[in-house]
Design a protein around this motif. Structure first.
Motif, PDB file in Angstrom:
ATOM      1  N   ASN A 246      32.368   9.937  13.625  1.00 19.99           N
ATOM      2  CA  ASN A 246      31.102  10.566  13.252  1.00 19.99           C
ATOM      3  C   ASN A 246      31.253  11.550  12.100  1.00 19.99           C
ATOM      4  O   ASN A 246      30.241  12.008  11.548  1.00 19.99           O
ATOM      5  CB  ASN A 246      30.511  11.298  14.459  1.00 19.99           C
ATOM      6  N   ALA A 247      32.485  11.883  11.752  1.00 25.91           N
ATOM      7  CA  ALA A 247      32.730  12.819  10.653  1.00 25.91           C
ATOM      8  C   ALA A 247      33.074  12.103   9.348  1.00 25.91           C
ATOM      9  O   ALA A 247      33.297  12.755   8.328  1.00 25.91           O
ATOM     10  CB  ALA A 247      33.869  13.777  11.015  1.00 25.91           C
ATOM     11  N   TRP A 248      33.088  10.752   9.366  1.00 25.23           N
ATOM     12  CA  TRP A 248      33.531  10.018   8.186  1.00 25.23           C
ATOM     13  C   TRP A 248      32.590  10.193   6.997  1.00 25.23           C
ATOM     14  O   TRP A 248      33.033  10.151   5.845  1.00 25.23           O
ATOM     15  CB  TRP A 248      33.676   8.529   8.491  1.00 25.23           C
ATOM     16  N   ALA A 249      31.289  10.360   7.249  1.00 24.40           N
ATOM     17  CA  ALA A 249      30.341  10.453   6.130  1.00 24.40           C
ATOM     18  C   ALA A 249      30.660  11.629   5.201  1.00 24.40           C
ATOM     19  O   ALA A 249      30.847  11.431   3.989  1.00 24.40           O
ATOM     20  CB  ALA A 249      28.918  10.532   6.660  1.00 24.40           C
ATOM     21  N   PRO A 250      30.731  12.880   5.690  1.00 26.31           N
ATOM     22  CA  PRO A 250      31.070  13.986   4.771  1.00 26.31           C
ATOM     23  C   PRO A 250      32.501  13.908   4.248  1.00 26.31           C
ATOM     24  O   PRO A 250      32.761  14.283   3.102  1.00 26.31           O
ATOM     25  CB  PRO A 250      30.862  15.244   5.629  1.00 26.31           C
ATOM     26  N   ILE A 251      33.421  13.401   5.079  1.00 29.08           N
ATOM     27  CA  ILE A 251      34.811  13.281   4.627  1.00 29.08           C
ATOM     28  C   ILE A 251      34.914  12.262   3.499  1.00 29.08           C
ATOM     29  O   ILE A 251      35.580  12.496   2.482  1.00 29.08           O
ATOM     30  CB  ILE A 251      35.729  12.893   5.808  1.00 29.08           C
ATOM     31  N   ALA A 311      30.689   3.723  -2.539  1.00 25.46           N
ATOM     32  CA  ALA A 311      31.671   3.404  -1.494  1.00 25.46           C
ATOM     33  C   ALA A 311      31.637   4.429  -0.371  1.00 25.46           C
ATOM     34  O   ALA A 311      31.730   4.075   0.813  1.00 25.46           O
ATOM     35  CB  ALA A 311      33.071   3.331  -2.113  1.00 25.46           C
ATOM     36  N   ALA A 312      31.484   5.708  -0.726  1.00 30.47           N
ATOM     37  CA  ALA A 312      31.402   6.753   0.302  1.00 30.47           C
ATOM     38  C   ALA A 312      30.162   6.570   1.166  1.00 30.47           C
ATOM     39  O   ALA A 312      30.221   6.714   2.403  1.00 30.47           O
ATOM     40  CB  ALA A 312      31.389   8.132  -0.360  1.00 30.47           C
ATOM     41  N   ASP A 313      29.020   6.234   0.539  1.00 28.50           N
ATOM     42  CA  ASP A 313      27.793   5.994   1.311  1.00 28.50           C
ATOM     43  C   ASP A 313      27.959   4.809   2.250  1.00 28.50           C
ATOM     44  O   ASP A 313      27.538   4.854   3.411  1.00 28.50           O
ATOM     45  CB  ASP A 313      26.613   5.744   0.370  1.00 28.50           C
ATOM     46  N   ILE A 314      28.566   3.741   1.744  1.00 28.59           N
ATOM     47  CA  ILE A 314      28.740   2.538   2.559  1.00 28.59           C
ATOM     48  C   ILE A 314      29.682   2.805   3.730  1.00 28.59           C
ATOM     49  O   ILE A 314      29.434   2.369   4.865  1.00 28.59           O
ATOM     50  CB  ILE A 314      29.250   1.383   1.684  1.00 28.59           C
ATOM     51  N   ILE A 315      30.764   3.549   3.467  1.00 32.06           N
ATOM     52  CA  ILE A 315      31.702   3.882   4.553  1.00 32.06           C
ATOM     53  C   ILE A 315      30.998   4.709   5.616  1.00 32.06           C
ATOM     54  O   ILE A 315      31.166   4.484   6.823  1.00 32.06           O
ATOM     55  CB  ILE A 315      32.920   4.636   3.983  1.00 32.06           C
ATOM     56  N   GLY A 316      30.194   5.683   5.185  1.00 35.87           N
ATOM     57  CA  GLY A 316      29.465   6.502   6.148  1.00 35.87           C
ATOM     58  C   GLY A 316      28.501   5.691   6.980  1.00 35.87           C
ATOM     59  O   GLY A 316      28.367   5.911   8.197  1.00 35.87           O
ATOM     60  N   ILE A 317      27.822   4.729   6.367  1.00 32.38           N
ATOM     61  CA  ILE A 317      26.851   3.909   7.097  1.00 32.38           C
ATOM     62  C   ILE A 317      27.551   2.959   8.061  1.00 32.38           C
ATOM     63  O   ILE A 317      27.123   2.785   9.208  1.00 32.38           O
ATOM     64  CB  ILE A 317      25.976   3.124   6.094  1.00 32.38           C
ATOM     65  N   VAL A 318      28.627   2.328   7.598  1.00 36.30           N
ATOM     66  CA  VAL A 318      29.324   1.358   8.442  1.00 36.30           C
ATOM     67  C   VAL A 318      29.981   2.032   9.637  1.00 36.30           C
ATOM     68  O   VAL A 318      29.962   1.506  10.761  1.00 36.30           O
ATOM     69  CB  VAL A 318      30.362   0.582   7.603  1.00 36.30           C
ATOM     70  N   THR A 319      30.581   3.200   9.416  1.00 37.50           N
ATOM     71  CA  THR A 319      31.271   3.882  10.515  1.00 37.50           C
ATOM     72  C   THR A 319      30.315   4.594  11.454  1.00 37.50           C
ATOM     73  O   THR A 319      30.654   4.861  12.608  1.00 37.50           O
ATOM     74  CB  THR A 319      32.277   4.909   9.951  1.00 37.50           C
ATOM     75  N   ASN A 320      29.108   4.910  10.969  1.00 40.61           N
ATOM     76  CA  ASN A 320      28.138   5.610  11.810  1.00 40.61           C
ATOM     77  C   ASN A 320      26.735   5.066  11.520  1.00 40.61           C
ATOM     78  O   ASN A 320      25.968   5.647  10.746  1.00 40.61           O
ATOM     79  CB  ASN A 320      28.187   7.119  11.548  1.00 40.61           C
ATOM     80  N   PRO A 321      26.371   3.920  12.109  1.00 43.45           N
ATOM     81  CA  PRO A 321      25.071   3.295  11.828  1.00 43.45           C
ATOM     82  C   PRO A 321      23.879   4.178  12.185  1.00 43.45           C
ATOM     83  O   PRO A 321      22.764   3.895  11.750  1.00 43.45           O
ATOM     84  CB  PRO A 321      25.099   2.031  12.706  1.00 43.45           C
ATOM     85  N   ARG A 322      24.090   5.247  12.952  1.00 43.53           N
ATOM     86  CA  ARG A 322      22.978   6.135  13.276  1.00 43.53           C
ATOM     87  C   ARG A 322      22.405   6.828  12.052  1.00 43.53           C
ATOM     88  O   ARG A 322      21.292   7.343  12.083  1.00 43.53           O
ATOM     89  CB  ARG A 322      23.429   7.183  14.299  1.00 43.53           C
ATOM     90  N   LEU A 323      23.182   6.849  10.956  1.00 36.98           N
ATOM     91  CA  LEU A 323      22.671   7.441   9.719  1.00 36.98           C
ATOM     92  C   LEU A 323      21.510   6.646   9.153  1.00 36.98           C
ATOM     93  O   LEU A 323      20.760   7.152   8.315  1.00 36.98           O
ATOM     94  CB  LEU A 323      23.798   7.509   8.678  1.00 36.98           C
ATOM     95  N   LEU A 324      21.360   5.391   9.598  1.00 38.82           N
ATOM     96  CA  LEU A 324      20.221   4.583   9.164  1.00 38.82           C
ATOM     97  C   LEU A 324      18.914   5.030   9.805  1.00 38.82           C
ATOM     98  O   LEU A 324      17.830   4.644   9.366  1.00 38.82           O
ATOM     99  CB  LEU A 324      20.466   3.105   9.501  1.00 38.82           C
ATOM    100  N   HIS A 325      19.022   5.830  10.856  1.00 37.21           N
ATOM    101  CA  HIS A 325      17.838   6.253  11.594  1.00 37.21           C
ATOM    102  C   HIS A 325      17.826   7.782  11.706  1.00 37.21           C
ATOM    103  O   HIS A 325      18.084   8.350  12.762  1.00 37.21           O
ATOM    104  CB  HIS A 325      17.827   5.650  13.003  1.00 37.21           C
TER     105      HIS A 325
END
Length: 327
Positions: A246-251, A311-325
């Motif tokens: 859940n921390a992958w997006a900012p990282i 790439a950072a946006d895609i990694i954040g979305i793939v690792t935490n799909p809740r960011l889509l909602h």
């Protein structure tokens, strides 16, 4: 279609649109540079007719909108034009294609960036995770003090300190001009870039480590983390299995910014260690008003920034799909 795939395609389309507007800014900014390339090459003694003929030969007499369309259309196919640096008033054209001029320096910059990233990214993640695992301990305070110290010094100071100690104690060479030697192997090039890579590692590790630590600690107070702890899971498992995904997006975002810096912001390091890289080529081209090279370097650097952020946006979305909602 899958929502994640649709979001990724939208981000890619947004990246293309962003690159288009960036190309407009790059072209417009270069047009506002003071002085004239024709006069700079031919000298003040040249007549107006000679300057006009020289500008006509270079295509600089065309309207700005036509020159932009020609440039961006050719750039889309990988053709950045021909360098102005080989032009001379004698009429002998010794200019080279821009791609030929920047390909070797760009490879050197990417090699240095890749070598640094291989060391810096895992090191920053390890330090950030362990500092969060044992936060407020002596280990955590030492790591924070060390990273704050390294981030406080400018990169040229770090470079000169490393050069001083390495040449006195370790016998490492501080000159990387031999990186373009055709006989140099990958290991030889890596050896020449040890000091520049160490300098950049010390500069960027602090940002990534502190973001990793802060992102994980921020999640450790979440209810699902408390539930995982109540189930008897170890602290390391809680961080790696529950907090880190859940921390992958900012990282990923801060890693992308630092990797982009490795490609486009290493001019000082390249100059200090005499590395024939893309940043140095761009600075030299600005000084000589070599417009095609400046435009090509700026567009490539902008593309790197956009791609890494995508790439950072895609990694954040793939690792935490809740960011889509979002709530």
């Amino acid at each position: 279609m899958n929502l994640i795939i649709m979001t990724i395609l939208k981000r890619l389309a947004l990246g293309v649109v962003t690159l288009f507007f960036v190309s407009l800014i790059i072209f417009s900014a270069i047009q506002f540079l003071p002085g004239d390339f024709g006069e700079a090459v031919l000298g003040q003694a040249a007549t107006e007719e000679t300057v006009a003929a020289f500008r006509r030969e270079l295509g600089l007499d065309e309207p700005a909108w036509r020159r932009y369309l020609d440039w961006v259309g050719a750039a889309a196919t990988g053709d950045f034009g021909t360098s102005f640096s080989g032009r001379a008033s004698s009429g002998v054209d010794r200019s080279r294609p821009v791609v030929e001029m920047i390909s070797s320096p760009l490879k050197n910059t990417l090699f240095l960036a890749g070598m640094t990233a291989i060391v810096a990214v895992p090191l920053a993640l390890f330090l950030g995770i362990t500092a969060a695992l044992w936060r407020n301990s002596i280990y955590d305070r030492v790591i924070n003090a060390a990273t704050l110290t390294s981030i406080s010094f400018p990169e040229f100071f770090v470079a000169y300190v490393l050069m001083l100690f390495s040449t006195l104690w370790w016998g490492l060479s501080a000159n990387a001009t031999g990186i373009n030697d055709a006989d140099a192997s990958i290991l030889d090039k890596a050896y020449m870039l040890i000091l520049p890579s160490m300098t950049l590692t010390l500069v960027i590790v602090a940002h990534m480590m502190r973001m990793t630590r802060a992102a994980i600690i921020n999640l450790l107070a979440s209810p699902y983390i408390e539930m995982a702890r109540l189930k008897g899971q170890s602290s390391l498992r809680v961080i790696l299995r529950h907090a880190l995904p859940n921390a992958w997006a900012p990282i990923a975002t801060v890693i992308a910014f630092n990797l982009a810096y490795l490609v486009v912001g290493v001019v000082v390091v390249e100059v200090i260690f005499a590395i024939p890289g893309a940043g140095k080529v761009m600075v030299d081209s600005v000084a000589s008003r070599d417009i095609p090279v400046v435009q090509a370097c700026a567009l490539i650097f902008a593309s790197v920034y956009i791609l890494l952020n995508l790439a950072a946006d895609i990694i954040g979305i793939v690792t935490n799909p809740r960011l889509l909602h979002p709530k």
